[in-house]
Structures are given as C-alpha cells and as structure tokens.
Design a protein around this motif. Sequence first.
Motif, PDB file in Angstrom:
ATOM      1  N   ASN A  13       0.810  -1.216   0.000  1.00 41.10           N
ATOM      2  CA  ASN A  13       0.000   0.000   0.000  1.00 41.10           C
ATOM      3  C   ASN A  13       0.845   1.268   0.000  1.00 41.10           C
ATOM      4  N   ARG A  14       2.085   1.160  -0.418  1.00 38.58           N
ATOM      5  CA  ARG A  14       2.943   2.349  -0.456  1.00 38.58           C
ATOM      6  C   ARG A  14       2.418   3.325  -1.505  1.00 38.58           C
ATOM      7  N   PRO A  15       2.500   4.616  -1.212  1.00 39.20           N
ATOM      8  CA  PRO A  15       2.075   5.605  -2.206  1.00 39.20           C
ATOM      9  C   PRO A  15       2.907   5.481  -3.485  1.00 39.20           C
ATOM     10  N   ALA A  16       2.250   5.701  -4.615  1.00 38.85           N
ATOM     11  CA  ALA A  16       2.918   5.574  -5.909  1.00 38.85           C
ATOM     12  C   ALA A  16       4.144   6.479  -6.003  1.00 38.85           C
ATOM     13  N   LEU A  17       4.066   7.669  -5.435  1.00 39.93           N
ATOM     14  CA  LEU A  17       5.196   8.589  -5.485  1.00 39.93           C
ATOM     15  C   LEU A  17       6.398   8.010  -4.739  1.00 39.93           C
ATOM     16  N   SER A  18       6.161   7.367  -3.619  1.00 34.87           N
ATOM     17  CA  SER A  18       7.250   6.747  -2.856  1.00 34.87           C
ATOM     18  C   SER A  18       7.908   5.625  -3.657  1.00 34.87           C
ATOM     19  N   VAL A  19       7.097   4.827  -4.323  1.00 32.04           N
ATOM     20  CA  VAL A  19       7.624   3.740  -5.161  1.00 32.04           C
ATOM     21  C   VAL A  19       8.468   4.328  -6.282  1.00 32.04           C
ATOM     22  N   MET A  20       7.959   5.377  -6.926  1.00 37.04           N
ATOM     23  CA  MET A  20       8.671   5.989  -8.041  1.00 37.04           C
ATOM     24  C   MET A  20      10.010   6.568  -7.588  1.00 37.04           C
ATOM     25  N   LEU A  21      10.024   7.226  -6.449  1.00 42.16           N
ATOM     26  CA  LEU A  21      11.279   7.782  -5.925  1.00 42.16           C
ATOM     27  C   LEU A  21      12.290   6.671  -5.624  1.00 42.16           C
ATOM     28  N   ALA A  22      11.832   5.590  -5.012  1.00 40.11           N
ATOM     29  CA  ALA A  22      12.722   4.469  -4.709  1.00 40.11           C
ATOM     30  C   ALA A  22      13.300   3.875  -5.998  1.00 40.11           C
ATOM     31  N   LEU A  23      12.449   3.713  -7.012  1.00 38.70           N
ATOM     32  CA  LEU A  23      12.927   3.182  -8.287  1.00 38.70           C
ATOM     33  C   LEU A  23      13.928   4.135  -8.927  1.00 38.70           C
ATOM     34  N   TRP A  24      13.683   5.430  -8.782  1.00 36.57           N
ATOM     35  CA  TRP A  24      14.604   6.415  -9.342  1.00 36.57           C
ATOM     36  C   TRP A  24      15.979   6.298  -8.680  1.00 36.57           C
ATOM     37  N   TYR A  25      16.007   6.181  -7.348  1.00 41.84           N
ATOM     38  CA  TYR A  25      17.291   6.043  -6.646  1.00 41.84           C
ATOM     39  C   TYR A  25      17.972   4.720  -7.002  1.00 41.84           C
ATOM     40  N   PHE A  26      17.196   3.677  -7.173  1.00 45.52           N
ATOM     41  CA  PHE A  26      17.740   2.382  -7.604  1.00 45.52           C
ATOM     42  C   PHE A  26      18.407   2.546  -8.971  1.00 45.52           C
ATOM     43  N   LEU A  27      17.712   3.171  -9.891  1.00 47.12           N
ATOM     44  CA  LEU A  27      18.231   3.406 -11.240  1.00 47.12           C
ATOM     45  C   LEU A  27      19.462   4.308 -11.188  1.00 47.12           C
ATOM     46  N   LYS A  28      19.418   5.339 -10.353  1.00 42.22           N
ATOM     47  CA  LYS A  28      20.553   6.261 -10.218  1.00 42.22           C
ATOM     48  C   LYS A  28      21.792   5.518  -9.728  1.00 42.22           C
ATOM     49  N   ASP A  29      21.615   4.619  -8.761  1.00 45.21           N
ATOM     50  CA  ASP A  29      22.739   3.837  -8.269  1.00 45.21           C
ATOM     51  C   ASP A  29      23.343   3.001  -9.398  1.00 45.21           C
ATOM     52  N   LEU A  30      22.493   2.367 -10.185  1.00 45.16           N
ATOM     53  CA  LEU A  30      22.981   1.524 -11.282  1.00 45.16           C
ATOM     54  C   LEU A  30      23.727   2.348 -12.325  1.00 45.16           C
ATOM     55  N   THR A  31      23.206   3.521 -12.644  1.00 43.59           N
ATOM     56  CA  THR A  31      23.876   4.354 -13.649  1.00 43.59           C
ATOM     57  C   THR A  31      25.137   5.002 -13.079  1.00 43.59           C
ATOM     58  N   ASP A  32      25.111   5.401 -11.805  1.00 46.39           N
ATOM     59  CA  ASP A  32      26.311   5.980 -11.182  1.00 46.39           C
ATOM     60  C   ASP A  32      27.466   4.988 -11.168  1.00 46.39           C
ATOM     61  N   ARG A  33      27.146   3.725 -10.927  1.00 41.70           N
ATOM     62  CA  ARG A  33      28.177   2.676 -10.901  1.00 41.70           C
ATOM     63  C   ARG A  33      28.459   2.109 -12.291  1.00 41.70           C
TER      64      ARG A  33
END
Length: 160
Positions: free
Chosen positions: A87-107
């Motif tokens: 039941n997490r808010p969609a915005l929270s999910v999107m932010l988490a996915l963004w940080y996940f993606l950022k980590d992958l691209t940063d590395r």
Amino acid sequence: MPTLSDRQRVELAIPAYLLYASTAASGVFVTADPDQAAKAEADIAALRADLQAALLEPFGDLVARKQHALLRWVERIGKAIIVGWGNRPALSVMLALWYFLKDLTDREVLILWEGSAMERATSRLLPMFAHGFEEQMRDAAAQDQAHQLLARMNAEGLYG
C-alpha cells in the motif's frame, strides 16, 4: 559489440519492467489542470511505450524461445518486487525506483545511451515526479527502499 550474458540481459530489462509496472497504476501522475489532462495522458502513453521498448531491447537478437525464457525470469523477479510495494504511495515507489536506477547508472552497471528507449523514458519520467524529492522524509525513505531493492536484487545474483 560483445555478446551479453543472460544475467546481463535480465539486469538491463528489470529497471524498465519495474518502471513500466509502476506507471500502470491509475493516479500515479495527476495534473490539477484539466486543460493539461490530454497532454499528460499523451506523455504517459509515450513514456510507457519507451519503457516497453527498453524492456524488450536486451532480448531483440535472441530467438523467440530464449526471449520468452528470459522475459519470464524478469517477470518472476519483477512480480516478487511489486508484491512488496503493498500500500505504499505511488510517489514513494517511483522515488525508490529512481534512486535504484541512479545507483545503477552511477556505478555504470547500467548505461543510458543518448537516444535509447530507456534514456527517453527517464527523461520524460523525472519531471512527472520531481516534486517528491522536496519532502525530506519521503526522500530519505525512498533512498532506504532503493538500498533494500538493490540488496534483494543482489540476493537474486543480480547487479553484484
């Protein structure tokens, strides 16, 4: 161009799968301006088309049977992750996915080549939820959730 392993192909596809799934929820991107609703719908449709293309891109050179097998692997992992969103808010999910993606691209585990479907999708996506970074508590929680997501992927043998 070197041949990608099955694991590398799955690693390329998972972020697109998760972002595609997160954009499917109704009300993820809402505009308060009714005059902008049609443009917003068109933007979301283009975003989803780019994400779908990015999802399939790593498998394009494979025979159909192999494509289906690897897509099932992506789907199995993706569905297990999505169930945890609860039941997490969609915005929270999107932010988490963004940080996940950022980590992958940063590395440089994932490279978003200019003009690629995934690069187009992320370029469209960021303005749609950038306001979420302004709330410190939500932002900190999203970063923590991104680390948990990466740990879960590592447990699957991905993104090591």
